[in-house]
Structures are given as C-alpha cells and as structure tokens.
Scaffold this motif. Structure first.
Motif, mmCIF file in Angstrom:
data_model
loop_
_atom_site.group_PDB
_atom_site.id
_atom_site.type_symbol
_atom_site.label_atom_id
_atom_site.label_comp_id
_atom_site.label_asym_id
_atom_site.label_seq_id
_atom_site.Cartn_x
_atom_site.Cartn_y
_atom_site.Cartn_z
ATOM 1 N N ILE A 67 0.842 -1.203 0.000
ATOM 2 C CA ILE A 67 0.000 0.000 0.000
ATOM 3 C C ILE A 67 0.876 1.251 0.000
ATOM 4 N N HIS A 68 1.896 1.251 0.847
ATOM 5 C CA HIS A 68 2.787 2.414 0.922
ATOM 6 C C HIS A 68 3.578 2.589 -0.378
ATOM 7 N N ALA A 69 4.084 1.496 -0.937
ATOM 8 C CA ALA A 69 4.862 1.583 -2.177
ATOM 9 C C ALA A 69 3.991 2.049 -3.350
ATOM 10 N N GLY A 70 2.760 1.564 -3.415
ATOM 11 C CA GLY A 70 1.858 2.008 -4.474
ATOM 12 C C GLY A 70 1.528 3.480 -4.361
ATOM 13 N N ASP A 71 1.372 3.949 -3.137
ATOM 14 C CA ASP A 71 1.104 5.373 -2.942
ATOM 15 C C ASP A 71 2.339 6.201 -3.274
ATOM 16 N N ALA A 72 3.504 5.734 -2.861
ATOM 17 C CA ALA A 72 4.742 6.474 -3.143
ATOM 18 C C ALA A 72 5.070 6.468 -4.628
ATOM 19 N N GLY A 73 4.731 5.394 -5.301
ATOM 20 C CA GLY A 73 5.012 5.300 -6.736
ATOM 21 C C GLY A 73 3.985 5.996 -7.608
ATOM 22 N N GLU A 106 -3.773 6.746 -4.746
ATOM 23 C CA GLU A 106 -3.684 7.730 -3.668
ATOM 24 C C GLU A 106 -4.295 7.114 -2.407
ATOM 25 N N ALA A 107 -3.466 6.904 -1.398
ATOM 26 C CA ALA A 107 -3.931 6.337 -0.129
ATOM 27 C C ALA A 107 -3.719 7.374 0.979
ATOM 28 N N PRO A 108 -4.743 7.621 1.779
ATOM 29 C CA PRO A 108 -4.554 8.543 2.904
ATOM 30 C C PRO A 108 -3.498 8.001 3.868
#
Length: 81
Positions: free
Chosen positions: A23-29, A33-35
């Motif tokens: 989840i974090h990597a997908g948001d960073a990449g 968009e994840a809160p």
C-alpha cells in the motif's frame, strides 16, 4: 537449514505487513492515492489477527500433545535430520 515447526501466526503477521508495504509503495510510486492513516488499521488488524491465530494454533498444538522444544537452538527429536 534446520526444520522448524509451522507458526501460522507469524505467517499472518508477515502477510499483513507485506500488504502495508505494498500500500505504501503504491502510494509512493503514484499508482494510487492512499490517505496516511490507511496503513495503521491494516497493521494493527493484522497483528491482532496474527495473535488470535497464534493462540488458536498453540491451543491446538497443546491438545494434540505435540512435543515442544525446550530451547530454540536444540533440534527437535521428532523431525528428520
């Protein structure tokens, strides 16, 4: 590598921590968009579920009378070498 007994609680915890990393990597990449607070329930829920699974596995192992190792460095007698 020495064989060890299966610990499903650690498997569940690992899966949820990997999910939090994805989840974090997908948001960073920029894939989605994840809160910022989304990862917290995933990690806490995964650790709670892992604790419950570990408790159930321990209860099942005790009721079946499976041998327990006294120390982590000693090889278990019921496993092949």
């Amino acid at each position: 590598m020495l064989r060890h007994r299966f610990q499903p609680g650690r498997l569940v915890a690992g899966v949820f921590l990997i999910l939090a990393g994805v989840i974090h990597a997908g948001d960073a990449g920029g894939l989605w968009e994840a809160p910022w607070f989304v990862v917290i329930p995933v990690v806490v829920g995964g650790l709670c579920l892992a604790g419950a699974v570990g408790g159930v596995a321990r209860t099942v192992r005790r009721r079946r009378g499976a041998p327990r190792s006294t120390a982590p460095d000693e090889p278990r007698a019921d496993l092949p070498r």
